[in-house]
Write a protein that holds these residues in place. Structure first.
Motif, PDB file in Angstrom:
ATOM      1  N   MET A   1       0.857  -1.177   0.000  1.00 48.68           N
ATOM      2  CA  MET A   1       0.000   0.000   0.000  1.00 48.68           C
ATOM      3  C   MET A   1       0.900   1.235   0.000  1.00 48.68           C
ATOM      4  SD  MET A   1      -2.623   1.432   2.945  1.00 48.68           S
ATOM      5  CE  MET A   1      -3.669   0.009   2.928  1.00 48.68           C
ATOM      6  N   ARG A   2       0.620   2.144  -0.901  1.00 47.01           N
ATOM      7  CA  ARG A   2       1.334   3.421  -0.936  1.00 47.01           C
ATOM      8  C   ARG A   2       0.486   4.470  -0.248  1.00 47.01           C
ATOM      9  NH1 ARG A   2       3.936   5.395  -6.092  1.00 47.01           N
ATOM     10  NH2 ARG A   2       2.118   6.672  -5.885  1.00 47.01           N
ATOM     11  N   LEU A   3       1.119   5.292   0.576  1.00 41.91           N
ATOM     12  CA  LEU A   3       0.405   6.323   1.318  1.00 41.91           C
ATOM     13  C   LEU A   3       0.842   7.702   0.847  1.00 41.91           C
ATOM     14  CD1 LEU A   3       0.681   4.845   4.916  1.00 41.91           C
ATOM     15  CD2 LEU A   3      -1.236   4.677   3.335  1.00 41.91           C
ATOM     16  N   ALA A   4      -0.062   8.652   0.964  1.00 40.96           N
ATOM     17  CA  ALA A   4       0.223  10.048   0.635  1.00 40.96           C
ATOM     18  C   ALA A   4      -0.069  10.884   1.866  1.00 40.96           C
ATOM     19  CB  ALA A   4      -0.639  10.506  -0.527  1.00 40.96           C
ATOM     20  N   GLN A   5       0.792  11.869   2.120  1.00 37.31           N
ATOM     21  CA  GLN A   5       0.530  12.793   3.220  1.00 37.31           C
ATOM     22  C   GLN A   5       0.264  14.168   2.634  1.00 37.31           C
ATOM     23  OE1 GLN A   5       4.040  12.835   5.663  1.00 37.31           O
ATOM     24  NE2 GLN A   5       4.975  14.467   4.473  1.00 37.31           N
ATOM     25  N   THR A   6      -0.698  14.858   3.210  1.00 38.38           N
ATOM     26  CA  THR A   6      -1.066  16.199   2.757  1.00 38.38           C
ATOM     27  C   THR A   6      -1.128  17.112   3.967  1.00 38.38           C
ATOM     28  OG1 THR A   6      -2.413  15.219   1.007  1.00 38.38           O
ATOM     29  CG2 THR A   6      -2.784  17.542   1.499  1.00 38.38           C
ATOM     30  N   LEU A   7      -0.442  18.238   3.876  1.00 38.85           N
ATOM     31  CA  LEU A   7      -0.456  19.238   4.931  1.00 38.85           C
ATOM     32  C   LEU A   7      -1.329  20.389   4.466  1.00 38.85           C
ATOM     33  CD1 LEU A   7       1.014  19.843   7.686  1.00 38.85           C
ATOM     34  CD2 LEU A   7       2.448  21.368   6.339  1.00 38.85           C
ATOM     35  N   SER A   8      -2.293  20.783   5.287  1.00 44.69           N
ATOM     36  CA  SER A   8      -3.180  21.887   4.905  1.00 44.69           C
ATOM     37  C   SER A   8      -3.401  22.806   6.107  1.00 44.69           C
ATOM     38  CB  SER A   8      -4.519  21.357   4.395  1.00 44.69           C
ATOM     39  OG  SER A   8      -5.168  20.598   5.393  1.00 44.69           O
ATOM     40  N   ILE A   9      -3.789  24.023   5.792  1.00 45.07           N
ATOM     41  CA  ILE A   9      -4.112  25.008   6.819  1.00 45.07           C
ATOM     42  C   ILE A   9      -5.631  25.115   6.870  1.00 45.07           C
ATOM     43  CG2 ILE A   9      -3.795  27.388   7.592  1.00 45.07           C
ATOM     44  CD1 ILE A   9      -1.194  25.708   7.312  1.00 45.07           C
ATOM     45  N   ASP A  10      -6.188  24.910   8.050  1.00 44.65           N
ATOM     46  CA  ASP A  10      -7.634  24.962   8.253  1.00 44.65           C
ATOM     47  C   ASP A  10      -7.905  26.016   9.318  1.00 44.65           C
ATOM     48  OD1 ASP A  10     -10.328  24.452   8.335  1.00 44.65           O
ATOM     49  OD2 ASP A  10     -10.147  22.547   9.395  1.00 44.65           O
ATOM     50  N   GLY A  11      -8.111  27.267   8.884  1.00 45.06           N
ATOM     51  CA  GLY A  11      -8.288  28.365   9.831  1.00 45.06           C
ATOM     52  C   GLY A  11      -6.992  28.619  10.573  1.00 45.06           C
ATOM     53  N   ASN A  12      -7.004  28.477  11.893  1.00 46.38           N
ATOM     54  CA  ASN A  12      -5.799  28.670  12.720  1.00 46.38           C
ATOM     55  C   ASN A  12      -5.043  27.373  12.972  1.00 46.38           C
ATOM     56  OD1 ASN A  12      -6.129  31.445  13.082  1.00 46.38           O
ATOM     57  ND2 ASN A  12      -7.593  31.109  14.728  1.00 46.38           N
ATOM     58  N   HIS A  13      -5.494  26.303  12.353  1.00 52.15           N
ATOM     59  CA  HIS A  13      -4.940  24.985  12.643  1.00 52.15           C
ATOM     60  C   HIS A  13      -4.185  24.418  11.439  1.00 52.15           C
ATOM     61  CE1 HIS A  13      -7.618  25.579  15.942  1.00 52.15           C
ATOM     62  NE2 HIS A  13      -8.696  25.357  15.221  1.00 52.15           N
ATOM     63  N   VAL A  14      -3.247  23.522  11.730  1.00 54.98           N
ATOM     64  CA  VAL A  14      -2.516  22.794  10.696  1.00 54.98           C
ATOM     65  C   VAL A  14      -3.010  21.352  10.735  1.00 54.98           C
ATOM     66  CG1 VAL A  14      -0.259  21.971   9.946  1.00 54.98           C
ATOM     67  CG2 VAL A  14      -0.494  24.277  10.853  1.00 54.98           C
ATOM     68  N   LYS A  15      -3.359  20.819   9.574  1.00 57.59           N
ATOM     69  CA  LYS A  15      -3.913  19.468   9.497  1.00 57.59           C
ATOM     70  C   LYS A  15      -3.025  18.604   8.608  1.00 57.59           C
ATOM     71  CE  LYS A  15      -8.126  16.988   8.209  1.00 57.59           C
ATOM     72  NZ  LYS A  15      -9.478  17.128   7.641  1.00 57.59           N
ATOM     73  N   LEU A  16      -2.602  17.457   9.124  1.00 57.04           N
ATOM     74  CA  LEU A  16      -1.853  16.474   8.365  1.00 57.04           C
ATOM     75  C   LEU A  16      -2.784  15.305   8.088  1.00 57.04           C
ATOM     76  CD1 LEU A  16       0.823  15.335   7.214  1.00 57.04           C
ATOM     77  CD2 LEU A  16       1.171  14.294   9.453  1.00 57.04           C
ATOM     78  N   THR A  17      -3.010  15.015   6.816  1.00 57.55           N
ATOM     79  CA  THR A  17      -3.914  13.939   6.419  1.00 57.55           C
ATOM     80  C   THR A  17      -3.108  12.830   5.752  1.00 57.55           C
ATOM     81  OG1 THR A  17      -5.669  15.546   6.037  1.00 57.55           O
ATOM     82  CG2 THR A  17      -5.973  13.371   5.071  1.00 57.55           C
ATOM     83  N   ILE A  18      -3.374  11.583   6.137  1.00 56.60           N
ATOM     84  CA  ILE A  18      -2.760  10.411   5.517  1.00 56.60           C
ATOM     85  C   ILE A  18      -3.851   9.697   4.721  1.00 56.60           C
ATOM     86  CG2 ILE A  18      -1.563   8.226   5.904  1.00 56.60           C
ATOM     87  CD1 ILE A  18       0.059  10.659   6.778  1.00 56.60           C
ATOM     88  N   SER A  19      -3.561   9.413   3.452  1.00 60.54           N
ATOM     89  CA  SER A  19      -4.545   8.737   2.605  1.00 60.54           C
ATOM     90  C   SER A  19      -3.849   7.717   1.721  1.00 60.54           C
ATOM     91  CB  SER A  19      -5.297   9.763   1.743  1.00 60.54           C
ATOM     92  OG  SER A  19      -4.390  10.508   0.964  1.00 60.54           O
ATOM     93  N   GLU A  20      -4.636   6.813   1.136  1.00 62.80           N
ATOM     94  CA  GLU A  20      -4.092   5.859   0.179  1.00 62.80           C
ATOM     95  C   GLU A  20      -3.728   6.620  -1.085  1.00 62.80           C
ATOM     96  OE1 GLU A  20      -6.930   2.782  -0.501  1.00 62.80           O
ATOM     97  OE2 GLU A  20      -6.628   1.880   1.455  1.00 62.80           O
ATOM     98  N   ALA A  21      -2.520   6.416  -1.582  1.00 64.65           N
ATOM     99  CA  ALA A  21      -2.051   7.172  -2.743  1.00 64.65           C
ATOM    100  C   ALA A  21      -2.852   6.848  -3.998  1.00 64.65           C
ATOM    101  CB  ALA A  21      -0.571   6.892  -2.978  1.00 64.65           C
TER     102      ALA A  21
END
Length: 64
Positions: A1-21
């Motif tokens: 399984m290959r994974l992808a990480q995405t860093l995003s800004i959600d208002g005042n927060h930082v969100k790191l999301t892990i998903s299947e590539a």
């Protein structure tokens, strides 16, 4: 399984999301509340985000 990480800004927060590539199905995420104030988008190479972490910080703890 290959994974992808995405860093995003959600208002005042930082969100790191892990998903299947391959499918894009989200597996999990972590939210750092209030961490967006440390993000510096200018000066970073394209496709990168700089996060400046203070060497000293004050914590606010609310006991139960």
């Amino acid at each position: 399984m290959r994974l992808a990480q995405t860093l995003s800004i959600d208002g005042n927060h930082v969100k790191l999301t892990i998903s299947e590539a391959d499918t894009g199905r989200e597996i999990g995420d972590v939210v750092w509340k209030g961490a967006a104030r440390y993000v510096r988008e200018t000066g970073a190479p394209k496709g990168y985000t700089q996060i400046l972490i203070p060497t000293t910080a004050t914590l606010e703890i609310k006991p139960k």
